[in-house]
Scaffold this motif. Structure first.
Motif, PDB file in Angstrom:
ATOM      1  N   TYR A  23       0.721  -1.235  -0.031  1.00 44.90           N
ATOM      2  CA  TYR A  23       0.101   0.073   0.047  1.00 44.90           C
ATOM      3  C   TYR A  23       1.033   1.497  -0.060  1.00 44.90           C
ATOM      4  O   TYR A  23       0.914   2.078   1.112  1.00 44.90           O
ATOM      5  CB  TYR A  23      -1.050   0.104   1.315  1.00 44.90           C
ATOM      6  N   CYS A  24       1.516   1.583  -1.162  1.00 39.27           N
ATOM      7  CA  CYS A  24       2.502   2.503  -1.191  1.00 39.27           C
ATOM      8  C   CYS A  24       1.917   4.011  -0.790  1.00 39.27           C
ATOM      9  O   CYS A  24       2.350   4.877  -0.366  1.00 39.27           O
ATOM     10  CB  CYS A  24       3.155   2.613  -2.399  1.00 39.27           C
ATOM     11  N   TYR A  25       0.382   4.025  -1.386  1.00 40.31           N
ATOM     12  CA  TYR A  25       0.017   5.465  -1.028  1.00 40.31           C
ATOM     13  C   TYR A  25      -0.169   5.696   0.346  1.00 40.31           C
ATOM     14  O   TYR A  25      -0.623   6.805   0.477  1.00 40.31           O
ATOM     15  CB  TYR A  25      -1.201   5.453  -1.860  1.00 40.31           C
ATOM     16  N   ALA A  26      -0.207   4.571   1.324  1.00 37.41           N
ATOM     17  CA  ALA A  26      -0.615   5.075   2.537  1.00 37.41           C
ATOM     18  C   ALA A  26       0.430   4.549   3.549  1.00 37.41           C
ATOM     19  O   ALA A  26       0.129   4.033   4.842  1.00 37.41           O
ATOM     20  CB  ALA A  26      -2.008   3.906   2.779  1.00 37.41           C
ATOM     21  N   GLU A  27       1.610   4.657   3.230  1.00 37.88           N
ATOM     22  CA  GLU A  27       2.864   4.377   4.046  1.00 37.88           C
ATOM     23  C   GLU A  27       2.854   5.240   5.192  1.00 37.88           C
ATOM     24  O   GLU A  27       2.630   6.477   5.115  1.00 37.88           O
ATOM     25  CB  GLU A  27       4.004   4.251   3.299  1.00 37.88           C
TER      26      GLU A  27
END
Lengths: 489, 124, 589
Positions: free
Chosen positions: B71-75
């Motif tokens: 979940y790269c967008y939510a690191e």
């Protein structure tokens, strides 16, 4: 909710679930069971047959059948053979190999051991870029732990099979992902590709038969052995089995790493998994395969993704980069961006790639500067075709793809740049003009004060205008205007 | 460490490890996504925060680092499991959000908004 | 051998398995153009990077065009070598190469002999459609070799010569992509590197990127200076190759015409390096016998094998690469330097002029000779023994510039005393020649007997490493021969490991010896040319009335009147030298 479960994680099965620095967690999830199974109950030929039957193809981009590759290496008689893991991930925006090595290094180690058993190798090498320090550290820990349990070393699982792995560091050259260049680099030579044949399966590292597979390919192996080829080959399309990891990036809401079954459509990946385009903008194109791939349009959204369909559509699977573009992206600039990358990353060995890509870039630059001519469009296509046709390695043979696919899919954009000096997306600075809408301008002079080059003039409380010859297109005026009177035309 | 000499050995070890893991499931388990990208977005701070805070509050819990969840967008992202409940994934977990998760989701056992729905199946 | 049948341009071809498409096509009269490709038969030189893509062809069933130089023939293969697709690809790539090449053809050293120019003409390039930025690099003008890297087309031939054949390792590809270039590490100047100036890179460069340092104007200036007496010496290999520059077949001896040309150009004395070669044999042969006698008397310290020292590329090689072995080669100077030392002492005294007023010019097949002439130890009070060294190619250029119709020139003889030579001096020009000349004299000096048969065929040939045992009247003398520095390295490593059984070894830096020197007319990959030159050298030897150096009457006279005895005090002062550890001298700026 169910709709969202379009992903199946095979290569990424352990990533995010286990502590990669603790081999016990891997073992608790059936780790090294596949290696044990192969060594105790299967012959190399049977194992290769199983991999062939699974339909697994190289995940690094080429899509060569993995089992066949193993078989070719096995068939060559030699005193020493090598198996190599290609962890020289270089596509801009792709990071699945790093994620696997950082999240589940043992799956790669286990698969390399299986590969070595099948091909008759006793030595493994992981070629990894030095820019991946965490992956290297975790891999080192994993190698140490695997040796302690005896999964590497002499007489693995009490068999006659002995195998160990060393790490080799790359300096991060994109071309070293090409297997012959990779081997040259590991030998301490200049990282440039050689002409094939001979293939590494005949003459590879130190002149010995060498099997090179990519990280993601390896990560699939233990699952295929444990679950069986017939389980694996039910996933996917006729000629592309299993799943593929994509690094979803660009103008989508949920950027991230996704693993989807082959045959899924781009629409499902971008809109269902990726959550659609950012800020409610309109989808324009998606670039798959990184700088070697091509850009696909709305017309391709419902095409099932597999190796062959992507090639037929003018792109390729590549290592799994997937960059989504919206209406604000200029296709000529996009092609230029990728060419800039390949110009940097060409090794310089063959003339078409070394000089051709540079000239291709210069032509694109000319067009984005608004100085292109009809003849340039013709030259662009001829040059791109010749570079593809004559380059020595995969880098040059695919580097014109972004140009050719955008020329095919968005001919009107190229023509607008050349004929009307217009960039629809407003991305090409040289082609855009900041214009003050007379009726909306109140003459507040705010814009005059921020303009760094005194390009704006006009009486106070009267409509202002921008001198286009002086304007450097920094956009400060538009940002400052409280009345939305400045627009790009 | 003992050397594994047969699949039988390995199966025994696996079963032993599995039951030990099941024991852990009786407590709170926080998995922090600690790959390069997670760490770059602050996952190390988040992890340290969980370790210290859960310790301060004397909550029986294990905090584990894992690889990338995707979940790269939510690191930074974490996966949290409480005894008897399905694990859930939280994104954008900075120290402030970590405190909120500890206070509300773990201690007070309240529902929290912002759980990232699990969007994949795995083989095992 | 397995046979393979394929079709090239509608012609059936049968070849052996492993044959490339390029060779298969050649066998039926189809000459596919090549540029980077270069193979020198019977040497270690094989450059097939597959980089220029000029030799691409269409192979049925293949997605891309295939480089014929690297594509092995397959059974049933269908090849087309001149379809519009292929021709357009070749022309486009050629235009690309030219788009990054300086348009200096009118004033380029290589004009008319440039492979790139020839191919561009063959392809009919009349316009370059792709223009843009051109590469720029740091140039380099070292004593022997000039690098003009803007003219480099990355064919990698020089790299192959320097690394694979010569094992010197000076040149390699640097940087990447459009900026890539073949150069010494860090683009350092060649004379700061470990370059031996053997010039084999220049011999194979297809363009003007690597050329000799042009000294012709210095020669003209000296000739024009009325205060100077200008003396010229010509090396043995020059006469066997110079004719090629004027359209003669390779292997045509043009000694007489060359002498006339030199006189017409205006040299005051036209002498022969062969004279100095005879002198070298006297010194080197005596030194060898001295070492041998010590050895036979049980001296364990004596350095054997003795290595020859007349090749300056070779001298540079061991100074850089084997500095721990500086005491093994003969201390005898090379013929060029012996000539200079004698001309500026013995001969200057005869003329009653100061050495500073004499200019010694050498015509050499060699680039390292330029470097050697400039060595500080070969000068007296700053006045070099050899002032200017030019190559065979530069001499040809001077003859052309002097309006001489070479073909119409009459034959003439060298001047005396330094122009008289024996057949032994002549064969210095080819591999194996120096040691054969030494054997002819050493045998007689050692045994005191007359040598009936002077042709030692066992020492001749073209193999990279050769060996023979010569019977010195009951004493077997083991002789080794190597040409090409890669072969020399192998022999040196054997000596280092204590495995060498040789008493004497002849080493020449260039393939074939001086006949294949870096200053000779370009062979363009035809090794047959070198072999013809070799034949010519032996032919000249056979025709000489005297064929043993020590029988040269002018050599005998020189010792009697001036030097005393070989390896004596005066000889040591004028004709011997010592060597330096140059490993430390490599400069990285």
């Amino acid at each position: 909710m169910a709709k969202l479960k379009k992903q199946i994680r095979i290569a990424l099965r352990n990533c995010g679930f286990i502590n990669p620095e603790n081999i016990d967690e891997y073992i608790a999830r059936d780790g090294y069971m596949a290696l044990g199974k192969v060594l105790e109950t299967m012959s190399p030929e049977e194992t290769i047959e199983e991999i062939k039957k699974s339909g697994l193809r190289g995940r690094g981009g080429g899509g060569f059948p993995t089992g066949l590759k193993w078989e070719l290496t096995r068939k060559v008689d030699a005193e020493q053979k090598y198996v190599v893991c290609n962890a020289d991930e270089g596509d801009p925006g792709a990071f699945m190999d790093r994620s696997i090595l950082e999240g589940d290094p043992h799956s790669v180690i286990e698969a390399m051991a299986i590969n070595a058993f099948c091909t008759g190798a006793s030595k493994g090498l992981v070629y990894i870029r030095a820019e991946y320090p965490l992956a290297i550290e975790r891999l080192k820990i994993a190698l140490k732990q695997a040796r302690e349990y005896g999964f590497l070393g002499n007489n693995i699982f009490g068999s006659n099979f002995s195998f160990d792995i060393e790490i080799r560091y790359g300096a991060g050259a994109f071309v070293c992902g090409e297997e012959t260049a990779l081997i040259h680099s590991m030998e301490g030579l200049r990282g440039e590709p050689g002409v094939k044949p001979p293939f590494p399966s005949e003459k590879g590292y130190q002149g010995m038969p060498t099997n090179v597979n990519n990280v993601e390919t390896y990560a699939n192996i233990p699952v295929i052995i444990l679950e069986g080829a017939d389980w694996f080959n039910k996933i996917g399309t006729e000629k592309s089995k299993g799943t593929k990891v994509f690094a979803l990036a660009g103008k989508v809401n949920n950027v991230g790493l996704v693993e989807v079954p082959m045959g899924i459509t781009l629409r499902e990946v971008i809109f269902d998994i990726g959550g659609g385009i950012k800020d409610g903008k309109k989808f324009k194109a998606v670039q798959t395969g990184g700088p070697s791939g091509g850009c696909l349009t709305e017309a391709h959204l419902d095409t099932p993704i597999d190796y062959d369909n992507l090639i037929n559509a003018g792109s390729m699977m590549g290592s799994g980069g997937m960059i989504v573009m919206d209406e604000d992206d200029c296709m000529v600039s996009m092609a230029k961006f990728y060419l800039d990358f390949t110009v940097e990353e060409s090794c310089g060995k063959c003339a078409p790639c070394r000089i051709g890509n540079k000239r291709l870039y210069e032509l694109l630059d000319k067009i984005t500067e608004g100085k292109g001519t009809d003849e340039d469009l013709f030259k662009l296509r001829n040059l791109a075709t010749v570079i593809k046709d004559t380059s020595l390695c995969g880098l040059g043979q695919t580097s014109p793809n972004p140009v050719l696919s955008t020329m095919d899919n968005f001919p009107e954009e190229y023509e607008a740049h050349v004929k009307d000096s217009k960039c629809f997306a407003g991305q090409c600075k040289a082609l855009m003009q900041y214009i003050i809408e007379e009726d909306a301008c109140t003459g507040c002079t705010l814009c005059v004060r921020v303009c760094p080059v005194d390009a704006i003039s006009g009486e106070r409380k009267m409509a202002h205008f921008i001198n286009q010859d002086t304007c450097i297109k920094c956009g400060a005026c538009m940002e400052k205007c409280k009345f939305g009177a400045i627009y790009i035309g | 460490m003992m050397k594994i000499d047969s699949v039988k050995d390995l199966k025994n070890l696996r079963d032993k490890l599995k039951s030990a893991e099941n024991l852990k499931k009786a407590t709170v388990m926080v998995k922090v996504s600690m790959s390069t990208c997670g760490i770059a977005s602050g996952a190390r701070e988040t992890m340290d925060y969980f370790i210290n805070e859960l310790d301060n509050k004397a909550i029986d819990a294990s905090v584990i680092k894992t690889g990338c969840m995707g979940y790269c967008y939510a690191e930074p992202t974490i996966e949290l499991s409480k005894p008897g409940k399905e694990p859930v994934i939280f994104g954008y977990v900075d120290t402030k959000r970590a405190q909120e998760i500890i206070d509300k989701y773990i201690v007070a056992d309240e529902e929290l908004v912002g759980i990232i729905p699990l969007n994949f199946e795995t083989v095992n | 051998m397995d046979k393979i049948k394929l079709t090239i341009d509608d012609t059936q071809v049968v070849v052996e398995k492993g044959t490339t498409v390029l060779d298969a096509a050649k066998s039926v009269g189809i000459d596919i153009p090549t540029l980077c490709y270069l193979k020198l038969e019977d040497t270690a030189f094989e450059n097939t990077p597959g980089g220029c893509r000029m030799c691409v062809v269409e192979v049925d069933g293949r997605r891309n065009l295939a480089p014929s130089c690297k594509t092995p023939c397959d059974d049933g293969m269908l090849v087309k070598t001149h379809t519009p697709r292929v021709v357009n690809a070749r022309r486009t790539v050629m235009e690309l190469i030219l788009s990054d090449h300086p348009f200096e053809c009118l004033v380029c050293t290589k004009s008319g002999k440039c492979d790139l120019q020839t191919l561009a003409q063959d392809l009919g390039i009349r316009e370059i459609h792709y223009e843009g930025e051109k590469s720029t690099y740091k140039g380099d003008e070292s004593p022997g070799i000039v690098r003009e890297p803007e003219k480099c087309i990355m064919c990698r031939r020089c790299e192959t010569a320097c690394n694979d054949v010569q094992t010197v390792g000076t040149l390699s590809a640097l940087y990447r992509g459009f900026g890539s270039i073949v150069a010494p590490a860090f683009e350092m100047d060649l004379d700061h590197s470990n370059c031996t100036f053997c010039g084999q890179c220049v011999s194979v460069c297809p363009t003007g990127a690597l050329i000799e340092r042009d000294n012709t104007w210095k020669v003209i200036e000296a000739i024009m200076n009325p205060k100077k007496t200008v003396v010229v010496q010509t090396a043995p290999a020059v006469r066997a190759a110079l004719g090629e520059e004027f359209g003669y077949d390779a292997g045509t001896l043009v000694t007489g015409k060359m002498v006339t040309a030199l006189r017409k150009i205006g040299f005051d004395y036209v002498f022969d390096t062969d004279f100095a070669a005879d002198l070298t044999i006297m010194e080197e042969g005596t030194e060898l016998l001295g070492r041998l006698n010590k050895y036979l008397k049980g001296d364990k310290e004596v350095k054997l094998p003795m290595l020859t020292s007349c090749c300056p590329g070779w001298v540079n090689f061991f100074e850089y690469h084997f500095p721990d072995m500086l005491d093994i080669p003969s201390t005898a100077k090379s013929p060029q330097q012996m000539f200079g030392a004698i001309a500026k002492s013995y001969f200057a005294e005869q003329l009653n002029i100061k050495r500073e007023d004499m200019v010694v010019v050498s015509v050499m097949p060699c680039l390292a000779k330029k470097y050697e002439a400039a060595r500080p130890e070969f000068a007296v009070n700053g006045d070099p023994d050899v002032n200017v060294s030019i190559t065979t190619r530069e001499l040809a250029q001077m003859i052309k510039s002097a309006n001489l119709n070479f073909d119409a020139l009459k034959d003439d003889d060298f001047d005396r005393p330094l122009g008289e030579s024996t057949g032994a001096g002549v064969i210095f020009g080819t591999t194996g020649g120096v040691i054969e000349a030494a054997v002819r004299s050493a045998y007689e000096l050692h045994t005191g007997k007359n040598l009936e048969k002077v042709d030692f065929h066992e020492l001749r040939g073209f193999d990279g490493i050769r060996s023979a045992t010569i019977d010195f009247d009951g004493l077997p003398i083991n002789i080794g021969i190597a040409h090409g520095l890669g072969n020399a390295r192998k022999l040196l490593e054997e000596i280092q490991e204590g495995k060498s059984q040789f008493h004497a070894i002849e080493i020449m830096a260039c393939p074939g010896g001086c006949i294949g020197g870096g200053g000779q007319p370009y062979h363009h990959g035809d090794i047959g040319i070198l072999k013809k030159r070799q034949k010519a050298i032996y032919q000249e030897d056979a025709g000489k009335p005297i064929r043993k150096s020590h029988e040269n009457p002018y050599i005998q006279k020189l010792y009697k009147e001036y030097l005393g005895e070989p390896c004596g005090e005066k000889s040591h002062e004028l004709l011997h030298t010592n060597y330096f550890d140059k490993k430390k001298k490599i400069v990285i700026e």
